[in-house]
Design a protein around this motif. Structure first.
Motif, PDB file in Angstrom:
ATOM      1  N   VAL A 248     -19.834 -67.058  35.895  1.00  0.00           N
ATOM      2  CA  VAL A 248     -20.222 -68.234  36.663  1.00  0.00           C
ATOM      3  C   VAL A 248     -19.174 -68.515  37.741  1.00  0.00           C
ATOM      4  O   VAL A 248     -19.497 -68.768  38.914  1.00  0.00           O
ATOM      5  CB  VAL A 248     -20.399 -69.462  35.746  1.00  0.00           C
ATOM      6  N   CYS A 249     -17.898 -68.459  37.334  1.00  0.00           N
ATOM      7  CA  CYS A 249     -16.810 -68.722  38.289  1.00  0.00           C
ATOM      8  C   CYS A 249     -16.755 -67.671  39.391  1.00  0.00           C
ATOM      9  O   CYS A 249     -16.595 -67.996  40.572  1.00  0.00           O
ATOM     10  CB  CYS A 249     -15.473 -68.781  37.555  1.00  0.00           C
ATOM     11  N   THR A 250     -16.886 -66.397  39.006  1.00  0.00           N
ATOM     12  CA  THR A 250     -16.841 -65.343  40.022  1.00  0.00           C
ATOM     13  C   THR A 250     -18.078 -65.382  40.913  1.00  0.00           C
ATOM     14  O   THR A 250     -18.027 -64.965  42.066  1.00  0.00           O
ATOM     15  CB  THR A 250     -16.717 -63.955  39.363  1.00  0.00           C
ATOM     16  N   ASN A 251     -19.196 -65.870  40.366  1.00  0.00           N
ATOM     17  CA  ASN A 251     -20.398 -66.053  41.178  1.00  0.00           C
ATOM     18  C   ASN A 251     -20.130 -67.059  42.292  1.00  0.00           C
ATOM     19  O   ASN A 251     -20.423 -66.818  43.468  1.00  0.00           O
ATOM     20  CB  ASN A 251     -21.552 -66.532  40.294  1.00  0.00           C
ATOM     21  N   ILE A 252     -19.539 -68.198  41.924  1.00  0.00           N
ATOM     22  CA  ILE A 252     -19.209 -69.220  42.918  1.00  0.00           C
ATOM     23  C   ILE A 252     -18.154 -68.701  43.896  1.00  0.00           C
ATOM     24  O   ILE A 252     -18.249 -68.914  45.105  1.00  0.00           O
ATOM     25  CB  ILE A 252     -18.709 -70.493  42.221  1.00  0.00           C
ATOM     26  N   LEU A 253     -17.154 -68.014  43.353  1.00  0.00           N
ATOM     27  CA  LEU A 253     -16.122 -67.434  44.217  1.00  0.00           C
ATOM     28  C   LEU A 253     -16.745 -66.447  45.198  1.00  0.00           C
ATOM     29  O   LEU A 253     -16.351 -66.376  46.363  1.00  0.00           O
ATOM     30  CB  LEU A 253     -15.065 -66.741  43.356  1.00  0.00           C
ATOM     31  N   GLY A 254     -17.732 -65.705  44.715  1.00  0.00           N
ATOM     32  CA  GLY A 254     -18.425 -64.764  45.591  1.00  0.00           C
ATOM     33  C   GLY A 254     -19.192 -65.457  46.694  1.00  0.00           C
ATOM     34  O   GLY A 254     -19.204 -65.001  47.843  1.00  0.00           O
ATOM     35  N   TRP A 255     -19.852 -66.593  46.357  1.00  0.00           N
ATOM     36  CA  TRP A 255     -20.568 -67.346  47.381  1.00  0.00           C
ATOM     37  C   TRP A 255     -19.617 -67.814  48.477  1.00  0.00           C
ATOM     38  O   TRP A 255     -19.920 -67.705  49.670  1.00  0.00           O
ATOM     39  CB  TRP A 255     -21.259 -68.566  46.758  1.00  0.00           C
ATOM     40  N   THR A 256     -18.473 -68.354  48.082  1.00  0.00           N
ATOM     41  CA  THR A 256     -17.510 -68.824  49.091  1.00  0.00           C
ATOM     42  C   THR A 256     -16.894 -67.660  49.853  1.00  0.00           C
ATOM     43  O   THR A 256     -16.548 -67.794  51.030  1.00  0.00           O
ATOM     44  CB  THR A 256     -16.397 -69.659  48.428  1.00  0.00           C
ATOM     45  N   ASN A 257     -16.779 -66.520  49.164  1.00  0.00           N
ATOM     46  CA  ASN A 257     -16.223 -65.342  49.840  1.00  0.00           C
ATOM     47  C   ASN A 257     -17.137 -64.803  50.926  1.00  0.00           C
ATOM     48  O   ASN A 257     -16.690 -64.056  51.805  1.00  0.00           O
ATOM     49  CB  ASN A 257     -15.934 -64.231  48.824  1.00  0.00           C
ATOM     50  N   THR A 258     -18.429 -65.152  50.861  1.00  0.00           N
ATOM     51  CA  THR A 258     -19.324 -64.705  51.930  1.00  0.00           C
ATOM     52  C   THR A 258     -18.879 -65.272  53.277  1.00  0.00           C
ATOM     53  O   THR A 258     -19.035 -64.618  54.318  1.00  0.00           O
ATOM     54  CB  THR A 258     -20.779 -65.124  51.658  1.00  0.00           C
ATOM     55  N   ILE A 259     -18.325 -66.486  53.252  1.00  0.00           N
ATOM     56  CA  ILE A 259     -17.790 -67.073  54.485  1.00  0.00           C
ATOM     57  C   ILE A 259     -16.558 -66.298  54.928  1.00  0.00           C
ATOM     58  O   ILE A 259     -16.421 -65.928  56.101  1.00  0.00           O
ATOM     59  CB  ILE A 259     -17.443 -68.554  54.269  1.00  0.00           C
ATOM     60  N   ALA A 260     -15.664 -66.039  53.964  1.00  0.00           N
ATOM     61  CA  ALA A 260     -14.445 -65.305  54.286  1.00  0.00           C
ATOM     62  C   ALA A 260     -14.753 -63.889  54.765  1.00  0.00           C
ATOM     63  O   ALA A 260     -14.097 -63.366  55.675  1.00  0.00           O
ATOM     64  CB  ALA A 260     -13.529 -65.256  53.063  1.00  0.00           C
ATOM     65  N   ILE A 261     -15.772 -63.255  54.153  1.00  0.00           N
ATOM     66  CA  ILE A 261     -16.152 -61.902  54.573  1.00  0.00           C
ATOM     67  C   ILE A 261     -16.720 -61.919  55.993  1.00  0.00           C
ATOM     68  O   ILE A 261     -16.520 -60.989  56.777  1.00  0.00           O
ATOM     69  CB  ILE A 261     -17.166 -61.307  53.578  1.00  0.00           C
ATOM     70  N   GLY A 262     -17.434 -63.010  56.329  1.00  0.00           N
ATOM     71  CA  GLY A 262     -17.905 -63.156  57.704  1.00  0.00           C
ATOM     72  C   GLY A 262     -16.757 -63.224  58.682  1.00  0.00           C
ATOM     73  O   GLY A 262     -16.779 -62.594  59.749  1.00  0.00           O
ATOM     74  N   PHE A 263     -15.726 -64.003  58.324  1.00  0.00           N
ATOM     75  CA  PHE A 263     -14.527 -64.054  59.161  1.00  0.00           C
ATOM     76  C   PHE A 263     -13.833 -62.699  59.200  1.00  0.00           C
ATOM     77  O   PHE A 263     -13.282 -62.294  60.228  1.00  0.00           O
ATOM     78  CB  PHE A 263     -13.557 -65.121  58.631  1.00  0.00           C
ATOM     79  N   ASN A 264     -13.841 -61.997  58.055  1.00  0.00           N
ATOM     80  CA  ASN A 264     -13.258 -60.657  57.995  1.00  0.00           C
ATOM     81  C   ASN A 264     -13.915 -59.731  59.004  1.00  0.00           C
ATOM     82  O   ASN A 264     -13.238 -59.021  59.764  1.00  0.00           O
ATOM     83  CB  ASN A 264     -13.413 -60.115  56.571  1.00  0.00           C
ATOM     84  N   ALA A 265     -15.265 -59.742  59.021  1.00  0.00           N
ATOM     85  CA  ALA A 265     -16.000 -58.883  59.953  1.00  0.00           C
ATOM     86  C   ALA A 265     -15.737 -59.288  61.402  1.00  0.00           C
ATOM     87  O   ALA A 265     -15.540 -58.435  62.279  1.00  0.00           O
ATOM     88  CB  ALA A 265     -17.491 -58.946  59.646  1.00  0.00           C
ATOM     89  N   ALA A 266     -15.710 -60.610  61.650  1.00  0.00           N
ATOM     90  CA  ALA A 266     -15.527 -61.087  63.022  1.00  0.00           C
ATOM     91  C   ALA A 266     -14.141 -60.750  63.561  1.00  0.00           C
ATOM     92  O   ALA A 266     -14.001 -60.278  64.698  1.00  0.00           O
ATOM     93  CB  ALA A 266     -15.757 -62.598  63.076  1.00  0.00           C
ATOM     94  N   ILE A 267     -13.111 -60.972  62.744  1.00  0.00           N
ATOM     95  CA  ILE A 267     -11.752 -60.704  63.239  1.00  0.00           C
ATOM     96  C   ILE A 267     -11.496 -59.206  63.343  1.00  0.00           C
ATOM     97  O   ILE A 267     -10.760 -58.740  64.216  1.00  0.00           O
ATOM     98  CB  ILE A 267     -10.690 -61.378  62.341  1.00  0.00           C
ATOM     99  N   SER A 268     -12.156 -58.416  62.466  1.00  0.00           N
ATOM    100  CA  SER A 268     -12.043 -56.962  62.572  1.00  0.00           C
ATOM    101  C   SER A 268     -12.595 -56.478  63.907  1.00  0.00           C
ATOM    102  O   SER A 268     -11.969 -55.673  64.606  1.00  0.00           O
ATOM    103  CB  SER A 268     -12.789 -56.300  61.409  1.00  0.00           C
ATOM    104  N   VAL A 269     -13.775 -56.995  64.257  1.00  0.00           N
ATOM    105  CA  VAL A 269     -14.390 -56.623  65.532  1.00  0.00           C
ATOM    106  C   VAL A 269     -13.546 -57.091  66.699  1.00  0.00           C
ATOM    107  O   VAL A 269     -13.284 -56.336  67.650  1.00  0.00           O
ATOM    108  CB  VAL A 269     -15.807 -57.224  65.634  1.00  0.00           C
ATOM    109  N   ARG A 270     -13.088 -58.356  66.642  1.00  0.00           N
ATOM    110  CA  ARG A 270     -12.334 -58.912  67.774  1.00  0.00           C
ATOM    111  C   ARG A 270     -11.011 -58.197  67.974  1.00  0.00           C
ATOM    112  O   ARG A 270     -10.644 -57.834  69.104  1.00  0.00           O
ATOM    113  CB  ARG A 270     -12.104 -60.414  67.556  1.00  0.00           C
ATOM    114  N   VAL A 271     -10.262 -57.967  66.899  1.00  0.00           N
ATOM    115  CA  VAL A 271      -8.963 -57.290  67.021  1.00  0.00           C
ATOM    116  C   VAL A 271      -9.141 -55.871  67.533  1.00  0.00           C
ATOM    117  O   VAL A 271      -8.415 -55.416  68.435  1.00  0.00           O
ATOM    118  CB  VAL A 271      -8.221 -57.295  65.663  1.00  0.00           C
TER     119      VAL A 271
END
Length: 433
Positions: A248-271
């Protein structure tokens, strides 16, 4: 490049993060909703799906995502340098490598049951988890988008197929995504970025594999780290409750990580774009903007989670015992969300700049030399249970994040732009094509 232009570029980075976050959210929803429905079927089903999703699918995810991430560095820097025609060539090389890797990983799914038994999971959880098969990731890792909640709900509520129904629909959903993405690419909407199938994709494949392996090691060490958290929970006395609560906890952590992964993809592209275009100061400023944005969003989500600490566990399971453990883990979960909001953004910088090999060494030390042993000591000899395991492993994540901060702070971005130019020239040359 002037201040106004840098500000415009960083607004574009935040705009780029939006679709990336949405894509990540949709992708994660495929497994997360299935796991949520499993929690309402029963505690054993929730624990089994968590083990399958974290261990079997997690192993595959780390390998496939890592083997595909090399193309992010090369495509981003080639795009920044204006070499759009190379994007399709790099993509095809990545497909060849991923298809070969996927065929090898297929055996992990076929022999899931004996594998889980060999690594010490309980027989009841292993048999339930081994019955699930999820093969549809393959080509998707380099072309993404998806949504399948309605289909998954139908599999559980209408057909009464339980775990098998959820797994079957999850598999079909991934393949549906792959087919749509291939149609989009082949339709001609990518312009010069898709030159059609070419024999250049087979040139210097081994060199591309070596670069992919460095990426795979970095990504696997990160992806498998929290997979290990669920795995270790399976060795505790009341394994079903511990694994179910942690899922349950990792499920919620995964949901919030979707935002962080979006930032990961965006900063990877930008850099990668800015280094490829020889704009080192803009690349540096983009990193600052993205990390601060990720931190603030993670902080807001953590506060909301603490506010609704009493209510949210009921959304994921029916067992009172599981709900109580989830309630006790919530403060640690909130802290983990903040840390894991920052860390993916910094990892995205590493992918964009091509530091995968360096970050792999950092991950080994922080995660597996420090974090895992500390978690095992706290969890077992000191009898802190699942909470102790998580304390130790989140300490490893904190250490890794601090080291990444230091690396980024000490980076000579002019030198990185020069390295990017040499990399582009090498892969554009005869050996790269």
């Amino acid at each position: 490049m002037g201040l106004c232009q840098r500000s415009r570029r960083n607004r574009e980075t935040l705009v780029l993060a939006g679709p990336a976050i949405f894509t990540s959210l949709c992708q994660y929803s495929l497994g997360a909703f299935t796991q949520t429905f499993a929690g309402h079927v029963g505690t054993l089903e929730l624990a089994a799906f968590s083990i399958e999703n974290s261990v079997i699918a997690g192993l595959s995810l780390g390998v496939m995502l890592g083997m595909g991430s090399a193309v992010e560095t090369l495509c981003g820097q080639a795009f920044g340098a204006g070499q759009h025609d190379m994007l399709g060539v790099y993509l095809q090389r990545s497909w060849i490598i991923l298809l070969a890797t996927g065929l090898l990983l297929m055996f992990l799914y076929i022999f899931a049951l004996p594998f889980l038994l060999v690594i010490g999971q309980t027989e009841s959880i292993s048999r339930a988890a081994g019955a699930e098969q999820d093969h549809g990731h393959g080509l998707d890792f380099r072309c993404r988008i998806g949504l399948a909640r309605t289909l998954q709900l139908a599999a559980y509520a209408e057909t009464r197929l339980g775990m098998a129904g959820g797994a079957a629909v999850l598999d079909a959903s991934w393949w549906f995504i792959v087919i749509l993405q291939l149609i989009y690419i082949f339709s001609g909407t990518c312009g010069k970025a898709w030159p059609g199938f070419t024999s250049k994709a087979f040139a210097n494949l081994w060199g591309f594999v070596r670069l992919s392996l460095a990426s795979a090691v970095m990504m696997c060490l990160e992806t498998w780290y929290f997979m290990a958290l669920v795995l270790f929970a399976g060795y505790l006395k009341d394994a079903e409750v511990a694994v179910a609560a942690l899922s349950v906890c990792t499920n919620i952590l995964g949901w919030t990580n979707t935002i962080a992964i979006g930032f990961n993809a965006a900063i990877s592209v930008r850099v990668s774009n800015e280094l490829g275009a020889s704009h080192p100061r803009t690349a540096k400023f983009s990193v600052v903007v993205m990390v601060i944005s990720a931190f603030l969003i993670g902080l807001v989500v953590s506060i909301l989670l603490l506010v609704f600490q009493d209510q949210y566990p009921s959304l994921f399971c029916e067992s009172d015992a599981v709900k109580q453990v989830v309630y006790e883990l919530t403060p640690l979960l909130a802290f983990s969300i903040v840390v894991n909001s920052i860390q993916p953004a910094l990892s995205g910088v590493a992918i964009g700049a091509g530091w995968q090999a360096l970050i792999a060494y950092v991950n080994i030390v922080c995660y597996y030399v420090f974090g895992v042993p500390l978690g095992l000591i706290l969890g077992y000899p000191l009898n802190m249970g699942v909470k102790g395991i998580w304390y130790g492993m989140v300490a490893g994540t904190v250490l890794q994040t601090l080291i990444l901060f230091w690396i980024v702070y000490r980076t000579d971005w002019n030198k990185e732009a020069s390295i990017a130019a040499k990399r582009i020239k090498y892969w554009r040359g005869s050996r790269g094509c």
